[in-house]
Write a protein that holds these residues in place. Structure first.
Motif, PDB file in Angstrom:
ATOM      1  N   HIS A 231     -10.715   3.156  10.752  1.00 37.01           N
ATOM      2  CA  HIS A 231      -9.400   3.592  10.276  1.00 37.01           C
ATOM      3  C   HIS A 231      -9.479   5.051   9.817  1.00 37.01           C
ATOM      4  N   GLY A 304      -3.542   4.609   0.927  1.00 33.58           N
ATOM      5  CA  GLY A 304      -3.199   3.754   2.072  1.00 33.58           C
ATOM      6  C   GLY A 304      -1.901   3.021   1.829  1.00 33.58           C
ATOM      7  N   THR A 305      -1.718   2.515   0.621  1.00 35.68           N
ATOM      8  CA  THR A 305      -0.426   2.019   0.149  1.00 35.68           C
ATOM      9  C   THR A 305      -0.373   2.401  -1.325  1.00 35.68           C
ATOM     10  N   ALA A 306       0.800   2.235  -1.937  1.00 29.78           N
ATOM     11  CA  ALA A 306       0.950   2.663  -3.329  1.00 29.78           C
ATOM     12  C   ALA A 306      -0.002   1.870  -4.227  1.00 29.78           C
ATOM     13  N   HIS A 325      -5.589   8.697  -7.145  1.00 32.09           N
ATOM     14  CA  HIS A 325      -4.634   8.176  -6.167  1.00 32.09           C
ATOM     15  C   HIS A 325      -4.419   9.245  -5.088  1.00 32.09           C
ATOM     16  N   ALA A 326      -4.639   8.866  -3.830  1.00 32.85           N
ATOM     17  CA  ALA A 326      -4.508   9.824  -2.727  1.00 32.85           C
ATOM     18  C   ALA A 326      -3.495   9.311  -1.710  1.00 32.85           C
ATOM     19  N   GLY A 328      -2.248   9.820   2.455  1.00 37.98           N
ATOM     20  CA  GLY A 328      -2.604  10.410   3.734  1.00 37.98           C
ATOM     21  C   GLY A 328      -2.102   9.584   4.888  1.00 37.98           C
ATOM     22  N   MET A 329      -2.391  10.051   6.079  1.00 33.48           N
ATOM     23  CA  MET A 329      -1.956   9.376   7.306  1.00 33.48           C
ATOM     24  C   MET A 329      -2.959   9.636   8.418  1.00 33.48           C
ATOM     25  N   THR A 330      -3.004   8.733   9.391  1.00 32.47           N
ATOM     26  CA  THR A 330      -3.859   8.920  10.560  1.00 32.47           C
ATOM     27  C   THR A 330      -3.606  10.306  11.172  1.00 32.47           C
ATOM     28  N   GLN A 360       1.679  10.093  -5.796  1.00 33.00           N
ATOM     29  CA  GLN A 360       0.661  10.375  -4.770  1.00 33.00           C
ATOM     30  C   GLN A 360       0.082  11.779  -4.906  1.00 33.00           C
ATOM     31  N   ASP A 419       7.729   9.316   5.607  1.00 30.41           N
ATOM     32  CA  ASP A 419       7.681   8.908   4.199  1.00 30.41           C
ATOM     33  C   ASP A 419       8.794   9.615   3.438  1.00 30.41           C
ATOM     34  N   ARG A 434       9.379   4.184   3.184  1.00 33.80           N
ATOM     35  CA  ARG A 434       9.263   4.669   4.550  1.00 33.80           C
ATOM     36  C   ARG A 434      10.695   4.918   5.019  1.00 33.80           C
ATOM     37  N   LYS A 525      -0.951  -3.865   5.448  1.00 26.14           N
ATOM     38  CA  LYS A 525       0.302  -3.450   4.810  1.00 26.14           C
ATOM     39  C   LYS A 525       1.399  -4.466   5.130  1.00 26.14           C
TER      40      LYS A 525
END
Ligand code: AMP
Length: 542
Positions: A231, A304-306, A325-326, A328-330, A360, A419, A434, A525
């Motif tokens: 991932h 990855g999620t909240a 807390h970070a 991001g996205m692919t 975030q 987002d 989203r 998710k």
């Protein structure tokens, strides 16, 4: 006038060469599917990576050719990261938890020529063996398998391939803009899309990721990526760790709390990263027995999620574990923002900072943010107005693999994240939804995530999903689907009471329905698209 500095391409191979030469004492610990622990080092990984490159070259693999993996976080997978990209081929990591049709689609779209498979994933392969792409020449087993399904292609052993080589080669000088790895988005709507990283983007992202407000790596750290190597390259940890010569613990597929805690303690893990579900389960497990503690509390990066605030609070207050807390996205390699302290909130007390940790955070250098509302206007940075987040930068995708165009890319060079966020006076974003999941009631937007997070504050709620359902007057109204905690029986009224006063009256769900489970995607998710399909015919009375 041009600068007079040397011109060296930014290559993935330069990472492993550095780590192998200068950090020979760092440990690479690997756990396989059976729980067996093996140990190697950065020089050991480079030796394997070079032998792998020789073997692939001998099999006719040339720069740009795609090599797929279906594997967990293990040392052989790390050797593939460096061997495949290092020789100029493209490492294509495939998520074994995807549906068979998606795996078949991805292998075909990528036109992989070799597929490296962890023996424990062979049953997955059994499900797609009739749909393997025509160009696939071999399946390579990353270890010993008890039984191998009947396959229409040659089956090889990675150990045997490596044993036939001596590793006595230099890494080739490649173009830094060349592709190094390929990862498909999880595809919650439609088929997955490929994101094709370059050597340059991978290196620049890794150099950002080691910085103090992100991973904060040092040569004395022991990092355990729990986020899978299939991932988004395990959020870049395998590359970042080589920059700093950080030790790695690769936990394999056993990610239950007891196994993870065992590794934290036995291997002296100082840093780990993963999605909230993993840490929520670990926190519950720790609380079940007072003796369960950390000898040396590690730092965690979560995204990855909240991240639910009670999780941050529990780790911090009860176990002394700090969480960053970070977001991001692919498509962004993946790190875009982190919410570590900055000058503007350095003096906030812990309670205030804990509350703030739900956000975030601010963009990292190299990730330019723009947030625009429905009308295309940039929103006010007041923490209230919201719009869609767009980003651009040297590790953000400019197109998808094999797709000429996609509406996610704007004409003026930005990537639309999908987002919906607010931005506050300190520049931190907070994801409110989203774009495709917001509930549009009478033309106004309701954040489904806000409703879900509030519902989760009810002591008997295990999981919650807010989805739009049709309404004759308002077009859409929120329906709240709730999974109860085992052995509890909360009323709909008691759940709505938790929301009251925290959101506008017209945001309140019109109805609460109790369900036994909620569908999840392959990356864990909430699968909103499927829920909306299931509740397509649900109509509320006027
Ligand atoms: P993926 O490409 O599978 O990593 O998914 C990226 C998406 O995950 C983002 O567009 C967000 O919707 C979501 N996401 C990632 N990090 C966070 C976070 N910290 N909080 C909320 N959502 C997140």
């Amino acid at each position: 006038m041009r600068g007079l500095m040397q011109d060296h391409p930014l290559l993935v191979s330069s990472l492993i060469r550095h780590a192998a030469r200068h950090h020979a004492h760092a440990r690479i610990t690997s756990v396989d599917a059976e729980g067996r622990v093996t140990r190697t080092s950065w020089p050991g990984i480079e030796h394997d990576a070079k032998r792998l490159a020789q073997a692939l070259l001998r099999r006719g693999v040339r720069p740009g050719v795609r090599i797929a993996t279906l594997a967990w976080n293990t040392a052989p997978h790390l050797a593939l990261y460096y061997g495949v990209s290092g020789m100029g081929a493209v490492l294509h990591t495939v998520n074994p938890r995807l549906f068979p049709e998606q795996i078949a689609y991805i292998l075909k779209d990528a036109e992989d020529t070799h597929l490296f498979v962890d023996p424990s994933v062979l049953p997955v392969l059994d499900g797609v063996k009739d749909q393997l792409p025509p160009g696939l020449r071999a399946v390579v087993l990353m270890g010993e398998a008890a039984a191998v399904p009947e396959l229409p292609v040659e089956v090889l052993s990675m150990d045997a391939l490596l044993a036939a080589e001596d590793g006595d080669v230099e890494w080739p000088a490649l173009d830094e803009a060349a592709a190094s790895s390929l990862c498909y988005t999880s595809g919650t709507t439609g088929m997955p899309k490929g994101v094709l990283y370059s050597h340059r983007s991978t290196l620049l992202h890794a150099m950002m990721a080691v910085s103090p407000d992100v991973f904060g790596f040092s040569a004395r750290d022991v990092a355990m990526p729990v986020v899978p190597m299939f991932h988004v390259n395990a959020w870049g940890i395998p590359y970042a760790a080589a920059i700093t010569g950080t030790s790695l613990v690769l936990p394999g597929p056993r990610l239950d709390p007891a196994s993870l805690h065992g590794l934290f303690e036995a291997e002296g893990v100082t840093f780990s990263a993963g999605v909230p579900t993993i840490w929520t389960m670990l926190l519950q497990w720790l609380r079940a027995a007072p003796a369960r503690r950390f000898t040396n509390p590690p730092r965690l990066v979560v995204g990855g999620t909240a991240l639910p605030m009670p999780v941050t609070e529990g780790f911090r207050r009860e176990y002394g574990v700090p969480i960053v807390h970070a977001w991001g996205m692919t498509e962004i390699s993946p790190i875009g923002s982190t919410n570590s302290r900055q000058a503007g909130n350095a003096d906030w007390d812990e309670a205030r900072m804990l509350d703030y940790s739900r956000k975030q955070g601010r963009p990292q250098f190299g990730v330019d943010f723009r947030v625009r509302d429905d009308a295309g206007q940039e929103i006010a940075h007041d923490g209230v107005a919201f719009g869609e987040l767009e980003v651009r930068g040297p590790w953000t995708a400019r197109a998808y693999f094999n797709r000429a165009t996609d509406p996610a890319f704007t004409d003026d060079g930005w990537f639309r994240t999908g987002d919906v966020v607010t931005v506050d006076a300190l520049g931190a974003i907070e994801i409110v939804d989203r774009a495709k999941d917001v509930i549009k009631s009478g033309g106004e937007w309701i954040s489904s995530i806000t409703l879900e997070n509030l519902a989760l504050a009810h002591p008997d709620v295990q999981l919650a999903a807010a989805i739009p359902v049709r309404h004759p007057k308002w077009d859409e109204r929120p329906l709240l689907l709730v999974v109860r905690k085992p052995g509890t029986d909360p009323s709909a009224q008691s759940i709505l009471a938790v929301l009251e006063g925290h959101v506008a009256k017209w945001w309140m769900p019109d109805r609460v329905e109790f369900v036994d489970s909620l569908p999840l995607t392959a990356t864990g998710k909430l699968w909103k698209a499927e829920l909306k399909r299931l509740y397509r015919d649900y109509t509320l009375p006027a």
